[in-house]
Design an enzyme around this catalytic site. Structure first.
Site, mmCIF file in Angstrom:
data_model
loop_
_atom_site.group_PDB
_atom_site.id
_atom_site.type_symbol
_atom_site.label_atom_id
_atom_site.label_comp_id
_atom_site.label_asym_id
_atom_site.label_seq_id
_atom_site.Cartn_x
_atom_site.Cartn_y
_atom_site.Cartn_z
ATOM 1 N N HIS A 97 -1.454 3.826 5.120
ATOM 2 C CA HIS A 97 -0.455 3.058 5.865
ATOM 3 C C HIS A 97 -0.669 3.036 7.380
ATOM 4 O O HIS A 97 -0.022 2.263 8.086
ATOM 5 C CB HIS A 97 0.956 3.560 5.528
ATOM 6 C CG HIS A 97 1.982 2.474 5.473
ATOM 7 N ND1 HIS A 97 3.196 2.611 4.856
ATOM 8 C CD2 HIS A 97 1.969 1.206 5.992
ATOM 9 C CE1 HIS A 97 3.894 1.477 4.991
ATOM 10 N NE2 HIS A 97 3.172 0.621 5.676
ATOM 11 N N ASP B 293 9.152 1.493 1.344
ATOM 12 C CA ASP B 293 8.424 2.764 1.371
ATOM 13 C C ASP B 293 9.337 3.926 0.980
ATOM 14 O O ASP B 293 10.536 3.894 1.268
ATOM 15 C CB ASP B 293 7.939 2.970 2.824
ATOM 16 C CG ASP B 293 6.772 3.935 2.960
ATOM 17 O OD1 ASP B 293 6.686 4.889 2.177
ATOM 18 O OD2 ASP B 293 5.954 3.729 3.883
ATOM 19 N N HIS C 88 8.873 6.645 2.410
ATOM 20 C CA HIS C 88 8.855 7.376 3.688
ATOM 21 C C HIS C 88 9.275 6.480 4.836
ATOM 22 O O HIS C 88 9.244 5.251 4.714
ATOM 23 C CB HIS C 88 7.440 7.896 3.961
ATOM 24 C CG HIS C 88 6.846 8.681 2.828
ATOM 25 N ND1 HIS C 88 6.020 8.103 1.888
ATOM 26 C CD2 HIS C 88 6.976 9.981 2.481
ATOM 27 C CE1 HIS C 88 5.655 9.030 0.997
ATOM 28 N NE2 HIS C 88 6.224 10.173 1.335
ATOM 29 N N ASP D 44 7.716 6.829 7.881
ATOM 30 C CA ASP D 44 6.513 6.696 8.723
ATOM 31 C C ASP D 44 6.900 6.573 10.192
ATOM 32 O O ASP D 44 6.346 5.776 10.953
ATOM 33 C CB ASP D 44 5.638 5.533 8.244
ATOM 34 C CG ASP D 44 5.077 5.792 6.841
ATOM 35 O OD1 ASP D 44 5.067 6.955 6.403
ATOM 36 O OD2 ASP D 44 4.653 4.828 6.179
ATOM 37 N N HIS E 3 -0.954 8.232 8.884
ATOM 38 C CA HIS E 3 -0.224 7.303 7.997
ATOM 39 C C HIS E 3 1.283 7.590 7.971
ATOM 40 O O HIS E 3 2.042 6.760 7.485
ATOM 41 C CB HIS E 3 -0.816 7.281 6.576
ATOM 42 C CG HIS E 3 -0.389 8.404 5.678
ATOM 43 N ND1 HIS E 3 -0.340 8.277 4.299
ATOM 44 C CD2 HIS E 3 -0.007 9.681 5.960
ATOM 45 C CE1 HIS E 3 0.063 9.428 3.772
ATOM 46 N NE2 HIS E 3 0.265 10.286 4.742
ATOM 47 N N ASP F 135 4.424 -0.247 0.969
ATOM 48 C CA ASP F 135 3.715 0.971 0.580
ATOM 49 C C ASP F 135 4.007 1.169 -0.904
ATOM 50 O O ASP F 135 5.173 1.250 -1.300
ATOM 51 C CB ASP F 135 4.269 2.131 1.427
ATOM 52 C CG ASP F 135 3.586 3.456 1.174
ATOM 53 O OD1 ASP F 135 3.091 3.673 0.055
ATOM 54 O OD2 ASP F 135 3.574 4.296 2.111
ATOM 55 N N ASP G 68 3.983 3.607 -2.676
ATOM 56 C CA ASP G 68 4.743 4.807 -3.038
ATOM 57 C C ASP G 68 6.252 4.583 -2.933
ATOM 58 O O ASP G 68 7.044 5.461 -3.279
ATOM 59 C CB ASP G 68 4.260 6.048 -2.277
ATOM 60 C CG ASP G 68 4.602 6.056 -0.792
ATOM 61 O OD1 ASP G 68 5.602 5.453 -0.377
ATOM 62 O OD2 ASP G 68 3.850 6.714 -0.034
ATOM 63 N N GLU H 244 -1.715 1.932 0.520
ATOM 64 C CA GLU H 244 -1.630 3.248 -0.141
ATOM 65 C C GLU H 244 -2.004 3.241 -1.622
ATOM 66 O O GLU H 244 -1.701 4.198 -2.329
ATOM 67 C CB GLU H 244 -0.251 3.892 0.078
ATOM 68 C CG GLU H 244 0.069 4.230 1.539
ATOM 69 C CD GLU H 244 -0.577 5.529 2.055
ATOM 70 O OE1 GLU H 244 -0.997 6.370 1.243
ATOM 71 O OE2 GLU H 244 -0.659 5.681 3.297
HETATM 72 N N1 ARG Z 1 2.429 6.156 4.453
HETATM 73 C C1 ARG Z 1 2.752 7.279 3.838
HETATM 74 N N2 ARG Z 1 2.541 7.423 2.571
HETATM 75 N N3 ARG Z 1 3.289 8.234 4.602
HETATM 76 C C2 ARG Z 1 3.618 9.555 4.124
HETATM 77 C C3 ARG Z 1 4.055 10.437 5.232
HETATM 78 C C4 ARG Z 1 4.423 11.805 4.766
HETATM 79 C C5 ARG Z 1 5.025 12.717 5.835
HETATM 80 N N4 ARG Z 1 6.255 12.197 6.324
HETATM 81 C C6 ARG Z 1 4.038 12.907 6.989
HETATM 82 O O1 ARG Z 1 4.311 12.563 8.105
HETATM 83 O O2 ARG Z 1 2.967 13.405 6.802
HETATM 84 MN MN MN Z 2 4.101 4.482 4.212
HETATM 85 MN MN MN Z 3 5.014 6.151 1.745
#
Ligand code: ARG
Ligand code: MN
Ligand code: MN
Length: 298
Positions: A98, A121, A123, A125, A138, A225, A227, A270
């Site tokens: 990402h 997502d 998350h 991010d 990411h 994303d 996920d 992702e």
């Molecule tokens: N694009 C993603 N899948 N991001 C996941 C981030 C996970 C976690 N918040 C980190 O900063 O490491």
């Molecule tokens: Mn993401």
């Molecule tokens: Mn994510």
């Protein structure tokens, strides 16, 4: 929606710690992305993949993993996306982790007064090098696009910021680090967590999100994303989080976006074929793309 689409792949996995997302673009193409869009009578041009330099040119004096390589790849992406938008063509980017959203948004945003962003997502991010628990870039692209974080990320493609906090909608969040929560509160970012989605249902959430963005933006980028989807359905992702969106809900979300006709650029990120089950996650990405670009059964 724009009938001309340019596909750009960025096979990069350097924004996180597991190998495999660099094969995302091939997996998505292999799952039939181009044929699917052509079947909708869209004019599709595949611009191919951007080359990624794996070795660092300089030693990065930060705790950000692979900073110089991530910046280099994203700068190339920003150039290509910028040229695509200039030609009046819809940029459709395949990741990659990402962190590539930094480059996509950098290439797009200068063409709009008020670019909206839908961040689909698990998350947020929204980390910076100060708040990141992992040092993985990411987990930072949305913060970087807001102008927060390391200079070489925020200043990418020559301007800061790429998006305003009030033009962002996050959908599907269920894993937010403490620093991300603080930033969401401080900046008043609109976030539909799984809690709101369960309470209100996807139709209402999308209706709200669309109305909100329609009022204030002159273009909307969809950053999806995989996920965001539940790992039981979409296992081919590097940072799975339980309790996610179903494929069906996600289809509805895409269909509602197609009906509202607000999306002006998109990226699917992702997808990790090594962790996937028979390319299922990439196939879901392609299915969702179909709905986003107006596929209908009747
Ligand atoms: N694009 C993603 N899948 N991001 C996941 C981030 C996970 C976690 N918040 C980190 O900063 O490491
Ligand atoms: Mn993401
Ligand atoms: Mn994510």
């Amino acid at each position: 929606m724009n009938k001309k689409i340019a596909i750009i792949g960025l096979p990069m996995d350097l924004g996180q710690s597991r190998r495999g997302v660099d094969m995302g673009p091939s997996a998505i193409r292999y799952a039939g992305a181009i044929e699917r869009l052509q079947g909708l009578h869209l004019e599709v041009e595949d611009l191919g993949d951007i080359s990624v330099q794996r070795e660092a040119q300089t030693t990065d004096a930060t705790n950000l993993k692979n900073l110089s390589q991530v910046v280099q790849a994203n700068s190339k992406l920003a150039e290509m996306v910028d040229r695509t938008v200039t030609k009046g063509v819809f940029p459709l980017v395949f990741g990659g982790d990402h962190s590539i959203a930094i480059g996509t948004l950098a290439g797009i945003s200068k063409h709009y007064q008020n670019l909206g962003v839908i961040w689909y997502d698990a998350h947020g991010d929204l980390n910076t090098e100060e708040t990141s628990p992992s040092g993985n870039i990411h987990g930072m692209p949305l913060a970087a696009s807001l102008g927060m974080g390391h200079d070489s990320l925020t200043k990418l493609h020559g301007y800061v910021p790429k998006v305003k906090p009030e033009n962002i909608v996050v959908i599907g969040a269920r894993s937010l680090d403490p620093g991300e929560r603080e930033l969401i509160r401080e900046k008043g970012i609109r976030v539909y967590t799984m809690h709101e989605i369960d309470r209100l249902g996807m139709p209402r959430v999308m209706e709200d999100a669309i109305n909100y963005l329609k009022e204030r933006t002159d273009g909307v980028h969809l950053s999806l994303d995989l996920d965001g989807l539940d790992p039981s359905e979409a296992p081919g992702v590097g940072t799975p989080v339980l309790g996610g969106l179903t494929y069906r809900e996600s289809h509805l979300a895409m269909e509602m976006l197609a009906e509202a006709d607000i999306i002006t650029s998109a990226e699917f990120v992702e997808v990790n074929p090594i962790l996937d089950d028979k390319n299922k996650t990439a196939s879901m990405a392609v299915g969702l793309m179909g709905s986003l670009f107006g596929e209908k059964l009747k």
